[in-house]
Design a protein around this motif. Sequence first.
Motif, PDB file in Angstrom:
ATOM      1  N   ASN A  77     -15.494   1.257 -16.275  1.00 39.40           N
ATOM      2  CA  ASN A  77     -14.116   1.756 -16.226  1.00 39.40           C
ATOM      3  C   ASN A  77     -13.916   2.931 -15.279  1.00 39.40           C
ATOM      4  N   SER A  78     -14.977   3.675 -14.968  1.00 36.78           N
ATOM      5  CA  SER A  78     -14.805   4.879 -14.152  1.00 36.78           C
ATOM      6  C   SER A  78     -16.127   5.264 -13.514  1.00 36.78           C
ATOM      7  N   LEU A  79     -16.047   5.832 -12.316  1.00 31.86           N
ATOM      8  CA  LEU A  79     -17.215   6.417 -11.676  1.00 31.86           C
ATOM      9  C   LEU A  79     -16.795   7.638 -10.888  1.00 31.86           C
ATOM     10  N   ASP A  80     -17.733   8.579 -10.714  1.00 31.34           N
ATOM     11  CA  ASP A  80     -17.450   9.812  -9.995  1.00 31.34           C
ATOM     12  C   ASP A  80     -18.728  10.251  -9.293  1.00 31.34           C
ATOM     13  N   PHE A  81     -18.582  10.734  -8.048  1.00 32.73           N
ATOM     14  CA  PHE A  81     -19.728  11.198  -7.261  1.00 32.73           C
ATOM     15  C   PHE A  81     -19.493  12.631  -6.827  1.00 32.73           C
ATOM     16  N   ILE A  82     -20.565  13.434  -6.855  1.00 29.08           N
ATOM     17  CA  ILE A  82     -20.470  14.815  -6.394  1.00 29.08           C
ATOM     18  C   ILE A  82     -20.841  14.919  -4.921  1.00 29.08           C
ATOM     19  N   ASP A  83     -21.633  13.948  -4.420  1.00 24.07           N
ATOM     20  CA  ASP A  83     -21.997  13.885  -3.011  1.00 24.07           C
ATOM     21  C   ASP A  83     -22.427  12.446  -2.720  1.00 24.07           C
ATOM     22  N   VAL A  84     -23.013  12.191  -1.558  1.00 14.60           N
ATOM     23  CA  VAL A  84     -23.359  10.820  -1.182  1.00 14.60           C
ATOM     24  C   VAL A  84     -24.507  10.266  -2.020  1.00 14.60           C
ATOM     25  N   ASN A  85     -25.196  11.119  -2.756  1.00 14.55           N
ATOM     26  CA  ASN A  85     -26.359  10.676  -3.528  1.00 14.55           C
ATOM     27  C   ASN A  85     -26.115  10.599  -5.022  1.00 14.55           C
ATOM     28  N   THR A  86     -25.496  11.617  -5.573  1.00 15.84           N
ATOM     29  CA  THR A  86     -25.453  11.764  -7.031  1.00 15.84           C
ATOM     30  C   THR A  86     -24.108  11.346  -7.602  1.00 15.84           C
ATOM     31  N   GLY A  87     -24.158  10.414  -8.543  1.00 15.36           N
ATOM     32  CA  GLY A  87     -22.941   9.950  -9.179  1.00 15.36           C
ATOM     33  C   GLY A  87     -23.195   9.442 -10.585  1.00 15.36           C
ATOM     34  N   TYR A  88     -22.103   9.276 -11.340  1.00  6.33           N
ATOM     35  CA  TYR A  88     -22.159   8.774 -12.709  1.00  6.33           C
ATOM     36  C   TYR A  88     -21.144   7.646 -12.852  1.00  6.33           C
ATOM     37  N   ILE A  89     -21.430   6.749 -13.783  1.00  4.24           N
ATOM     38  CA  ILE A  89     -20.523   5.638 -14.055  1.00  4.24           C
ATOM     39  C   ILE A  89     -20.487   5.435 -15.566  1.00  4.24           C
ATOM     40  N   CYS A  90     -19.316   5.076 -16.105  1.00  6.89           N
ATOM     41  CA  CYS A  90     -19.207   4.839 -17.543  1.00  6.89           C
ATOM     42  C   CYS A  90     -18.374   3.598 -17.794  1.00  6.89           C
ATOM     43  N   GLY A  91     -18.459   3.083 -19.036  1.00  7.54           N
ATOM     44  CA  GLY A  91     -17.720   1.872 -19.336  1.00  7.54           C
ATOM     45  C   GLY A  91     -17.702   1.537 -20.805  1.00  7.54           C
ATOM     46  N   ASP A  92     -17.552   0.242 -21.090  1.00 10.12           N
ATOM     47  CA  ASP A  92     -17.449  -0.215 -22.465  1.00 10.12           C
ATOM     48  C   ASP A  92     -18.768   0.004 -23.216  1.00 10.12           C
ATOM     49  N   ASN A  93     -18.633   0.062 -24.538  1.00 12.27           N
ATOM     50  CA  ASN A  93     -19.781   0.213 -25.436  1.00 12.27           C
ATOM     51  C   ASN A  93     -20.527   1.528 -25.223  1.00 12.27           C
ATOM     52  N   GLY A  94     -19.849   2.525 -24.712  1.00 13.84           N
ATOM     53  CA  GLY A  94     -20.430   3.856 -24.583  1.00 13.84           C
ATOM     54  C   GLY A  94     -21.460   4.012 -23.484  1.00 13.84           C
ATOM     55  N   ILE A  95     -21.484   3.093 -22.517  1.00 13.95           N
ATOM     56  CA  ILE A  95     -22.528   3.160 -21.493  1.00 13.95           C
ATOM     57  C   ILE A  95     -22.252   4.262 -20.473  1.00 13.95           C
ATOM     58  N   ILE A  96     -23.306   4.962 -20.081  1.00 16.22           N
ATOM     59  CA  ILE A  96     -23.285   5.938 -18.994  1.00 16.22           C
ATOM     60  C   ILE A  96     -24.560   5.740 -18.180  1.00 16.22           C
ATOM     61  N   TRP A  97     -24.393   5.646 -16.869  1.00 19.98           N
ATOM     62  CA  TRP A  97     -25.530   5.530 -15.965  1.00 19.98           C
ATOM     63  C   TRP A  97     -25.384   6.584 -14.878  1.00 19.98           C
ATOM     64  N   LYS A  98     -26.531   6.982 -14.301  1.00 19.68           N
ATOM     65  CA  LYS A  98     -26.548   7.983 -13.234  1.00 19.68           C
ATOM     66  C   LYS A  98     -27.380   7.476 -12.064  1.00 19.68           C
ATOM     67  N   THR A  99     -26.951   7.826 -10.854  1.00 18.23           N
ATOM     68  CA  THR A  99     -27.730   7.540  -9.659  1.00 18.23           C
ATOM     69  C   THR A  99     -27.981   8.822  -8.888  1.00 18.23           C
ATOM     70  N   THR A 100     -29.143   8.923  -8.266  1.00 19.23           N
ATOM     71  CA  THR A 100     -29.447  10.065  -7.405  1.00 19.23           C
ATOM     72  C   THR A 100     -29.772   9.621  -5.984  1.00 19.23           C
ATOM     73  N   ASN A 101     -29.546   8.329  -5.713  1.00 15.44           N
ATOM     74  CA  ASN A 101     -29.793   7.815  -4.362  1.00 15.44           C
ATOM     75  C   ASN A 101     -28.657   6.926  -3.872  1.00 15.44           C
ATOM     76  N   GLY A 102     -27.433   7.367  -4.193  1.00 12.64           N
ATOM     77  CA  GLY A 102     -26.261   6.680  -3.675  1.00 12.64           C
ATOM     78  C   GLY A 102     -25.986   5.330  -4.285  1.00 12.64           C
ATOM     79  N   GLY A 103     -26.555   5.042  -5.441  1.00  9.37           N
ATOM     80  CA  GLY A 103     -26.294   3.793  -6.125  1.00  9.37           C
ATOM     81  C   GLY A 103     -27.334   2.719  -5.899  1.00  9.37           C
ATOM     82  N   SER A 104     -28.377   3.014  -5.124  1.00  2.04           N
ATOM     83  CA  SER A 104     -29.442   2.029  -4.927  1.00  2.04           C
ATOM     84  C   SER A 104     -30.150   1.741  -6.240  1.00  2.04           C
ATOM     85  N   ASN A 105     -30.305   2.781  -7.066  1.00  3.37           N
ATOM     86  CA  ASN A 105     -30.877   2.638  -8.402  1.00  3.37           C
ATOM     87  C   ASN A 105     -30.042   3.440  -9.382  1.00  3.37           C
TER      88      ASN A 105
END
Length: 370
Positions: A119-147
């Motif tokens: 449902n939503s994602l936000d990035f602080i720079d080209v590398n670090t970002g967070y994403i959230c959605g249904d069922n309480g999920i939160i994921w983080k990336t530190t390499n621009g979304g590659s992982n």
Amino acid sequence: MKPKITYISLICCLFICNSQLFGGWELLQNSPTTNDLHSVFFLDDNVGWIAGDNSTLYKTTNSGVSWVQQTSPEASNFQCITFVDANTGWACGSGGVVIKTTNGGTNWFSQTFTGVKFNSLDFIDVNTGYICGDNGIIWKTTNGGSNWINQPSGIIQNLHQIKIVDANTVFAVGDYAYILKTSNGGISWEIKNGPSIGGQIFYSLANASIYGAIASGTLTKYSTDEGESWSLGQFPAEPIYSIISISNLDHSYYGVGVNGYIVKTDWGTNWTQAQSPTTQNLYSVHYANSSNFFWAVGANGTILKNTPNWVQQTSPHTSWLNSVSFINANEGYTVGVDGIILKTTNGGAIWDSLSSGTTEWLSSVYFINA
């Protein structure tokens, strides 16, 4: 003077989600799509993107005068789109789809890694970002979304928006009025709900305020300690559909709502009603920084401007107007039902109306430098 952003948050609680402009308005353009649009992001006065159902992606480089369609590598009802610079951006949506561009959207490639709706994602720079959605999920990336790294939120309720404050502090909000905060870059998440308010939903979060539509009843939550604790505000006299924070105007919040209701509050503790020239429902309020004017829009084409008294303007439409945003004292935008997209370039002195080319409901418009 542009309002100073503070770490004071005010929340409008949504019981049921409903998905001023003065002078010189003209139809911005025929809408580029008949699909529902869920997210808009502008990098500056001219460059912006919109995203929505059926993999809809469009870009403008001339303040929305024209839009160029962009192609998604995956099918999704996109819920959120964001950019960190002119080249690098992401979009996410149903089916767990995440896509990325490194050339302003000319080409998009997939970074999808799960099947749960985002449902939503936000990035602080080209590398670090967070994403959230249904069922309480939160994921983080530190390499621009590659992982992406799973960050257990501790809840199973849907999360509707996530916002980065700084490298360590991030907030997320969602169903059952959940407010989550991390102070260590997502290693752990704390529930910061404060007083219980039952099954209401928070849909949108900002550092200085939280906006929403309220169909029955109105409630506010606010924090004055960077989200560590939250307090319930008092109920205003009428339901509020839109609220904004103006910290350079005595740190107050201004809201509009049912039956032309216009109100000011100090963190939700006290509510002062302003005299309104209309009894129409008002769905959006905006503060034009460069002019110190307030604008509000609502049902039956209602357009109000505060100069400093609220005055109703002549509108070329009798349809609902759902959202308003200004870039400067002269240039602003409003959107509404039946695909209405209107623009003013002279503070609203003249109105021109054209057919929009769509009957889809447009719910929100926002400019990052407004």
